[in-house]
Structures are given as C-alpha cells and as structure tokens.
Design a protein around this motif. Structure first.
Motif, short mmCIF file in Angstrom:
data_model
loop_
_atom_site.label_atom_id
_atom_site.label_comp_id
_atom_site.label_asym_id
_atom_site.label_seq_id
_atom_site.Cartn_x
_atom_site.Cartn_y
_atom_site.Cartn_z
N UNK A 196 0.85 -1.20 0.00
CA UNK A 196 0.00 0.00 0.00
C UNK A 196 0.88 1.23 0.00
N UNK A 197 0.70 2.08 -0.98
CA UNK A 197 1.47 3.32 -1.09
C UNK A 197 0.52 4.51 -1.06
N UNK A 198 1.10 5.67 -0.87
CA UNK A 198 0.33 6.91 -0.82
C UNK A 198 0.52 7.68 -2.13
N UNK A 199 -0.60 7.97 -2.78
CA UNK A 199 -0.60 8.75 -4.02
C UNK A 199 -1.07 10.17 -3.69
N UNK A 200 -0.21 11.14 -3.95
CA UNK A 200 -0.57 12.54 -3.70
C UNK A 200 -1.05 13.17 -5.01
N UNK A 201 -2.27 13.70 -4.99
CA UNK A 201 -2.90 14.29 -6.17
C UNK A 201 -2.92 15.81 -6.01
N UNK A 202 -2.45 16.51 -7.02
CA UNK A 202 -2.41 17.97 -7.01
C UNK A 202 -3.41 18.50 -8.04
N UNK B 80 -14.25 16.17 -9.43
CA UNK B 80 -13.39 15.17 -10.09
C UNK B 80 -13.75 13.80 -9.53
N UNK B 81 -14.12 12.89 -10.42
CA UNK B 81 -14.44 11.50 -10.05
C UNK B 81 -13.34 10.63 -10.62
N UNK B 82 -12.63 9.92 -9.73
CA UNK B 82 -11.44 9.18 -10.15
C UNK B 82 -11.54 7.73 -9.67
N UNK B 83 -11.40 6.79 -10.61
CA UNK B 83 -11.37 5.37 -10.28
C UNK B 83 -9.92 4.89 -10.36
N UNK B 84 -9.38 4.50 -9.23
CA UNK B 84 -7.97 4.10 -9.17
C UNK B 84 -7.78 2.66 -9.65
N UNK B 85 -6.60 2.42 -10.18
CA UNK B 85 -6.24 1.08 -10.67
C UNK B 85 -5.41 0.38 -9.60
N UNK C 106 -4.72 6.37 -0.63
CA UNK C 106 -3.98 5.11 -0.59
C UNK C 106 -4.30 4.27 -1.82
N UNK C 107 -3.26 3.65 -2.36
CA UNK C 107 -3.44 2.81 -3.53
C UNK C 107 -2.61 1.54 -3.34
N UNK C 108 -3.18 0.42 -3.68
CA UNK C 108 -2.47 -0.86 -3.60
C UNK C 108 -1.80 -1.12 -4.95
N UNK C 109 -0.54 -1.51 -4.89
CA UNK C 109 0.23 -1.72 -6.11
C UNK C 109 1.25 -2.81 -5.88
N UNK C 110 1.85 -3.25 -6.96
CA UNK C 110 2.85 -4.31 -6.88
C UNK C 110 4.09 -3.81 -6.15
N UNK C 111 4.60 -4.64 -5.24
CA UNK C 111 5.80 -4.29 -4.49
C UNK C 111 7.02 -4.72 -5.28
N UNK C 112 7.49 -3.83 -6.15
CA UNK C 112 8.61 -4.18 -7.02
C UNK C 112 9.90 -4.36 -6.23
N UNK C 113 10.09 -3.59 -5.16
CA UNK C 113 11.33 -3.71 -4.37
C UNK C 113 11.43 -5.08 -3.72
N UNK C 114 10.32 -5.54 -3.10
CA UNK C 114 10.32 -6.86 -2.48
C UNK C 114 10.51 -7.95 -3.52
#
Length: 410
Positions: A65-71, A180-185, A291-299
């Motif tokens: 889980x990472x944090x996406x900051x939207x401006x 703004x209506x946003x559907x996250x991937x 918050x957005x769930x994404x692939x953990x490339x580092x791990x």
C-alpha cells in the motif's frame, strides 16, 4: 535437493564410495561424518523449501500500500484584471487572444517511503494509476451549454501514452466549481463488500483473495467447519442471513463471496476558484493523499536476488565443492589404509600370504609370458627365496602365534 546441492553430492560421490553402508564398523566410529550428512540433508531440504515459497510468492506478485498525492491547480488568461490598455482589451475571436479563459491541471505522484528512500528506476506516470476519470464543471448551462463534462477512459496503445498529468482548458470568467471523479487502478483489484458481510469481517474494501482469507479466519475462529466432512462449512446465524444456505462447500467459498462484491467507490475531489479575482501571489496547488495498492517491485527484486546467486557466491560455492571433494578423497584414502592395517592385525600370516600372491601375480604380469608360465618357471625360485629368511618373518610368526594363544585363552 537444489542444483548446487546435487552438484556437491555428485562431486563427493565420485571420490567417496558409500563406505557407511559397506562397513558398519566404520559407520559406528564415524558419528561426526553421519552428523554432517544429516545436517547437509536438513540444509538442502530447508533451502529447497524456501526457494519454493519464494517462487510461489513471486508467481502471485507481492503487493503493498502506497500513498498517491494528487495535485489540482489552475491558471487564468485574458481576464479583465490581467488586461493593460484599452487596445489590449480588444478580443480576437479568430485567434482567441484576450478571450477570458482558464486551465485546470490535475497531477500526481507517489510519496517516497521513509525507510526505503527513493524508488529505483523511473517513476510511474500518473495516468497509470487511474482506470477512469471524469471532470464535471458546475457552470450555468445557459451561458456554457457544452463541454461541461470531460471523461478520460484509459486505453492502451500509442494513441494514449502514459501521462504525468491532465490539463483541461475552458473559456469563462465566472466562479466555477469542479468535481473530479477518479477510479484508481489497484493491484490486486479491490472490491467493496456487502454491508452485512462487511460488518461480519470488519473490512469495507479488499481484494477477492483477502476477503476469502478473512472469511476463512472467521470460520476457523467460530468452529464452523464440519467435524465429519472437513470439506463443508456449517453456516451460523450471521452467515445464514448473508448467504441464505445451511452449508457451503469449501471450494465454493470464492463463488459465494463474489456475489457480495461490487466495484469500489471512486475518489471524489472538489475544487473551486474564481478567475475574475486577481491573484496577488501564485496559489499553491491543492493536494489530496489517497492510498493505492500496487505491486511491491522492491520486495520482488529482493526475492529474485535470493533465487539467482551472483558471481561471487557461485565462485565461493564452487570452491567449497572442490574442498569437499578433496576431503572426501582424503577420507577414502584413510579408509583404505585402515582396512589394510586392520586386515594385517586380524591375521598377519594370511595377510602376508595374500600380499605375496598379489605381488607375485604382478611380477608375473611384468616378467612372464603368462600367469601359469611365470608361476611354473619361478615356483622353485620363490620357495627358496632369501626374502622369507628376513628377521621380520620370525617376528610376524611370533605375533600370529601370540594372537592364536590369546584367542584360545579368551
């Protein structure tokens, strides 16, 4: 056993016969060697098991889980407070010069993790985090009847490349409210749970696998698994009200869960501004953290390194393999010496006779035309040889006689 262990076993087997199985007495005196073999088997099994676990984890792609900051920000042009002289106030409809207008910018980026620092590799484009986005302008439809809704559906291909942000330009000088209506991937894909199931499991949004795991934990805690047939789940009062059945086959749990899942709620952002008001200082963009769930490339990269050894590790393992092979050969030579001396100690006369016969056969092979001919030619010579009159022969006979008497006395 993994490749390295198999290679090591192959090297040692070439130099060291299975003396443990052939010589029980030797095995009893080699507890340390047996302990090393047992330790090697445990180590090989542990390494193999861990490799399989890592490979299974990599096949499922670990997530985080990472944090996406939207401006969100805006700029204006051609407004009355920006005009200069009267000649400058003249508008040109053909070129669009001096026509009041504004631009809306929507940008975003991932925040860095404090314990990791900067992500390796180029950062992901903002548009790759979004499935679909709609921007709605709350304006007077009588004045601005068209273009009050902008929709961006993500699509693959060269005609829709990844973007760092979005810019929407419209004409106007009246206060505007934007929705703004946003559907996250998300990865893995997230779902919104049925309210009743959400109250039972204590989660609102989760992946399908996460929901099934949470439901299985609830079943184990409540003891709902059938005692006679472990493949069945007995519904309690709460699950009965949700699924409407008395029993659920274990393999059908995902199917029942899917019926109670729906797409997650979108991210809603509200932004307002008045382009007709002069801006004394440049306004800072308004920011939202989601918050957005994404692939953990580092791990995934760290686990991949564990599966693929580097050059230094391979060289070290090869050096250890060579040392093991040399030690195994040394152990084999020591075993041959021990067998040689043990056979002499058990029956010196027989040992000497066998040894002499062996030497005689070797000598016949070198000097004679054949084994029978050589023996016939030198039989009398060997019988009268001064070799048997040496002092050590009497000593050997005395030792043999002493051993014989000692065995009778026992």
């Amino acid at each position: 056993m993994d490749h390295k262990a198999a290679k090591r076993r192959k090297l040692t087997d070439k130099s060291l016969p299975n003396v443990i199985l052939q010589n029980p007495d030797f095995a009893e005196d080699s507890q340390m060697y047996q302990s090393l073999l047992e330790m090697e088997r445990k180590l090989d099994w542990t390494i193999t098991r861990k490799r399989m676990e890592i490979q299974d984890t990599l096949s499922r792609n670990p997530s985080t889980t990472r944090t996406l900051r939207i401006f969100v920000s805006h700029t204006v042009s051609g407004q009355s407070w920006q005009a200069g002289t009267e000649s400058d106030n003249l508008t040109h409809s053909e070129t669009g010069e001096n026509i009041p207008a504004w631009q809306l910018k929507i940008e975003g980026r991932l925040l860095e993790l404090p314990q990791r620092g900067k992500d390796k590799g180029p950062p992901r484009k903002f548009s790759t985090f979004i499935k679909r986005m709609m921007v709605e302008f709350d304006r007077d439809t009588n004045v601005y009847p068209e273009n009050n809704i902008v929709e961006w559906p993500r699509a693959t291909g060269h005609h829709n490349p990844p973007l760092d942000g979005f810019t929407v330009r419209r004409t106007g000088d009246v206060p505007t409210h934007i929705r703004i209506v946003m559907y996250l991937d998300h990865y893995p894909e997230q779902y919104r749970l049925n309210p009743d199931l959400s109250s039972v499991l204590g989660i609102k949004e989760e992946s399908l696998l996460g929901v099934v795991q949470a439901l299985w934990n609830y079943i184990k805690i409540q003891g709902l698994q059938d005692k006679a047939d472990r493949r069945l789940v007995r519904s309690d009062e709460r699950l009965r009200a949700i699924f409407g059945v008395e029993t659920i086959p274990f393999q059908k749990l995902p199917e029942y869960v899917k019926r109670l899942l729906s797409p997650p709620d979108p991210i809603l952002l509200h932004y307002s501004f008045d382009p007709s008001l002069p801006v004394v200082e440049p306004e800072r963009p308004t920011a939202w953290d989601v918050e957005i769930k994404m692939e953990d490339a580092a791990l995934k990269n760290r686990m991949g390194v564990m599966l693929h050894t580097n050059k230094e590790t391979s060289v070290a393992l090869a050096k250890m393999d060579e040392e093991i092979a040399l030690l195994a050969q040394s152990l084999h030579n020591s075993h041959l010496k021990r067998t040689f001396l043990q056979s002499f100690a058990d029956d010196p006369a027989k040992f000497i006779q066998t040894w002499l016969e062996s030497q005689s056969r070797d000598l016949e092979s070198v000097l004679g035309a054949g084994a029978s001919e050589g023996l016939t030619l030198r039989q009398e010579e060997l019988r009268r040889s001064e070799f048997f009159r040496l002092p050590w022969v009497e000593e050997a006979v005395s030792v043999q006689e002493g051993l014989r008497l000692a065995s009778k006395g026992m």
